[in-house]
Every structure is written in structure tokens, then in C-alpha cells.
Design a protein around this motif. Sequence first.
Motif, PDB file in Angstrom:
ATOM      1  N   ARG A 107      -8.433  10.057   0.656  1.00  0.00           N
ATOM      2  CA  ARG A 107      -8.111   8.776   0.025  1.00  0.00           C
ATOM      3  C   ARG A 107      -8.082   8.991  -1.478  1.00  0.00           C
ATOM      4  N   LEU A 108      -6.965   8.682  -2.077  1.00  0.00           N
ATOM      5  CA  LEU A 108      -6.737   8.993  -3.488  1.00  0.00           C
ATOM      6  C   LEU A 108      -6.473   7.716  -4.261  1.00  0.00           C
ATOM      7  N   ARG A 109      -7.153   7.542  -5.394  1.00  0.00           N
ATOM      8  CA  ARG A 109      -7.041   6.316  -6.170  1.00  0.00           C
ATOM      9  C   ARG A 109      -6.549   6.523  -7.601  1.00  0.00           C
ATOM     10  N   GLN A 110      -6.444   7.770  -8.017  1.00  0.00           N
ATOM     11  CA  GLN A 110      -6.049   8.040  -9.399  1.00  0.00           C
ATOM     12  C   GLN A 110      -4.554   8.343  -9.479  1.00  0.00           C
ATOM     13  N   SER A 111      -3.903   7.761 -10.476  1.00  0.00           N
ATOM     14  CA  SER A 111      -2.451   7.945 -10.590  1.00  0.00           C
ATOM     15  C   SER A 111      -2.078   9.414 -10.798  1.00  0.00           C
ATOM     16  N   ASN A 112      -2.935  10.175 -11.468  1.00  0.00           N
ATOM     17  CA  ASN A 112      -2.581  11.574 -11.724  1.00  0.00           C
ATOM     18  C   ASN A 112      -2.724  12.458 -10.494  1.00  0.00           C
ATOM     19  N   GLU A 113      -3.155  11.892  -9.390  1.00  0.00           N
ATOM     20  CA  GLU A 113      -3.230  12.622  -8.122  1.00  0.00           C
ATOM     21  C   GLU A 113      -1.928  12.501  -7.330  1.00  0.00           C
ATOM     22  N   TYR A 114      -1.019  11.690  -7.800  1.00  0.00           N
ATOM     23  CA  TYR A 114       0.228  11.434  -7.093  1.00  0.00           C
ATOM     24  C   TYR A 114       1.384  12.191  -7.755  1.00  0.00           C
ATOM     25  N   ASN A 115       2.213  12.801  -6.892  1.00  0.00           N
ATOM     26  CA  ASN A 115       3.261  13.693  -7.374  1.00  0.00           C
ATOM     27  C   ASN A 115       4.604  13.002  -7.591  1.00  0.00           C
ATOM     28  N   TYR A 116       4.904  12.011  -6.765  1.00  0.00           N
ATOM     29  CA  TYR A 116       6.226  11.387  -6.797  1.00  0.00           C
ATOM     30  C   TYR A 116       6.076   9.872  -6.897  1.00  0.00           C
ATOM     31  N   TRP A 117       6.970   9.302  -7.688  1.00  0.00           N
ATOM     32  CA  TRP A 117       6.911   7.868  -7.958  1.00  0.00           C
ATOM     33  C   TRP A 117       8.272   7.229  -7.798  1.00  0.00           C
ATOM     34  N   GLY A 118       8.261   5.967  -7.358  1.00  0.00           N
ATOM     35  CA  GLY A 118       9.474   5.188  -7.349  1.00  0.00           C
ATOM     36  C   GLY A 118       9.708   4.534  -8.696  1.00  0.00           C
ATOM     37  N   GLN A 119      10.791   3.802  -8.786  1.00  0.00           N
ATOM     38  CA  GLN A 119      11.166   3.131 -10.033  1.00  0.00           C
ATOM     39  C   GLN A 119      10.451   1.797 -10.214  1.00  0.00           C
ATOM     40  N   GLY A 120       9.888   1.273  -9.154  1.00  0.00           N
ATOM     41  CA  GLY A 120       9.157   0.027  -9.251  1.00  0.00           C
ATOM     42  C   GLY A 120       9.963  -1.174  -8.796  1.00  0.00           C
ATOM     43  N   THR A 121       9.255  -2.194  -8.349  1.00  0.00           N
ATOM     44  CA  THR A 121       9.880  -3.458  -7.960  1.00  0.00           C
ATOM     45  C   THR A 121       9.052  -4.598  -8.545  1.00  0.00           C
ATOM     46  N   GLN A 122       9.731  -5.564  -9.126  1.00  0.00           N
ATOM     47  CA  GLN A 122       9.059  -6.659  -9.817  1.00  0.00           C
ATOM     48  C   GLN A 122       8.556  -7.706  -8.819  1.00  0.00           C
ATOM     49  N   VAL A 123       7.308  -8.079  -8.977  1.00  0.00           N
ATOM     50  CA  VAL A 123       6.723  -9.189  -8.227  1.00  0.00           C
ATOM     51  C   VAL A 123       6.279 -10.231  -9.246  1.00  0.00           C
ATOM     52  N   THR A 124       6.773 -11.436  -9.090  1.00  0.00           N
ATOM     53  CA  THR A 124       6.414 -12.525  -9.989  1.00  0.00           C
ATOM     54  C   THR A 124       5.876 -13.673  -9.163  1.00  0.00           C
ATOM     55  N   VAL A 125       4.665 -14.109  -9.498  1.00  0.00           N
ATOM     56  CA  VAL A 125       4.021 -15.201  -8.779  1.00  0.00           C
ATOM     57  C   VAL A 125       3.878 -16.370  -9.742  1.00  0.00           C
ATOM     58  N   SER A 126       4.506 -17.466  -9.411  1.00  0.00           N
ATOM     59  CA  SER A 126       4.454 -18.638 -10.274  1.00  0.00           C
ATOM     60  C   SER A 126       3.315 -19.562  -9.857  1.00  0.00           C
ATOM     61  N   SER A 127       2.772 -20.254 -10.840  1.00  0.00           N
ATOM     62  CA  SER A 127       1.628 -21.149 -10.563  1.00  0.00           C
ATOM     63  C   SER A 127       2.108 -22.550 -10.216  1.00  0.00           C
TER      64      SER A 127
END
Length: 127
Positions: A107-127
Amino acid sequence: QVQVVESGGGLVQAGGSLRLSCAASGRIFSDSAMAWFRQAPGKEREFVSGISRSGAYGYYADFVRGRFTISRDNAKNTVYLQMNSLKPEDTAVYYCAAALTQSWTIRLRQSNEYNYWGQGTQVTVSS
């Protein structure tokens, strides 16, 4: 070429739900523990949830435990993040990451332990 591609982000009202998906190249996916991180404007990237290579162990940051569920479908080379009871403070860009490992249970929790990354997806939660 290694690819990690997220989808499923969007705009939702507080209390609503979204499901994020992340598809990774076959060889990378099968040899990797997977995780979701997020980064809100002006803040550092933070760990949200991870799942072991076998899929047997899902683990979470305290601030999402009980609301988010991670899972993986090894036949589809896809990892999911089901997000329920969303809060405005969950607003961020969510990134999927893959960590090559020989361990089926680590179980890995540190970002520097991960080799490959996606570009990201935006999540916006309105109040």
C-alpha cells in the motif's frame, strides 16, 4: 507508449456522487498498484485512495474514508473511484497514478512512489 487516462469528472452539487475511471496500458496496469491523488488550487497534491495490485486492499485518506470507494477491474485495465456525499472541499483536479511493484499487497501513499500519471480530471462540487 504508457498511457494513464482519467475520465468521469464534472460538476456536481454538494451531497451528490461521481464515479471516476482510469484506464492504463495493459502491462503497466497488471504490474502496478494504483491510486488517486488530488490537487486543489493553491494546495499541494495529496493522496486520496489507493488499491493494491491484487485489488484485495483498498485504503483511504481520512478525509474521504466512508464516502469514497476504490476498486479495480483487472480484466479491463481500469481502476474506479466512486465518490459519494461530495463536499465543496472535494473540489480539485483528480489524478490517477500507477506504481510498478512486484508486491501484490503493498500500500503506497506517497506521490514519489508512483511511476506513471494521468493528465487529471476536474471535479467541482458546488455548495
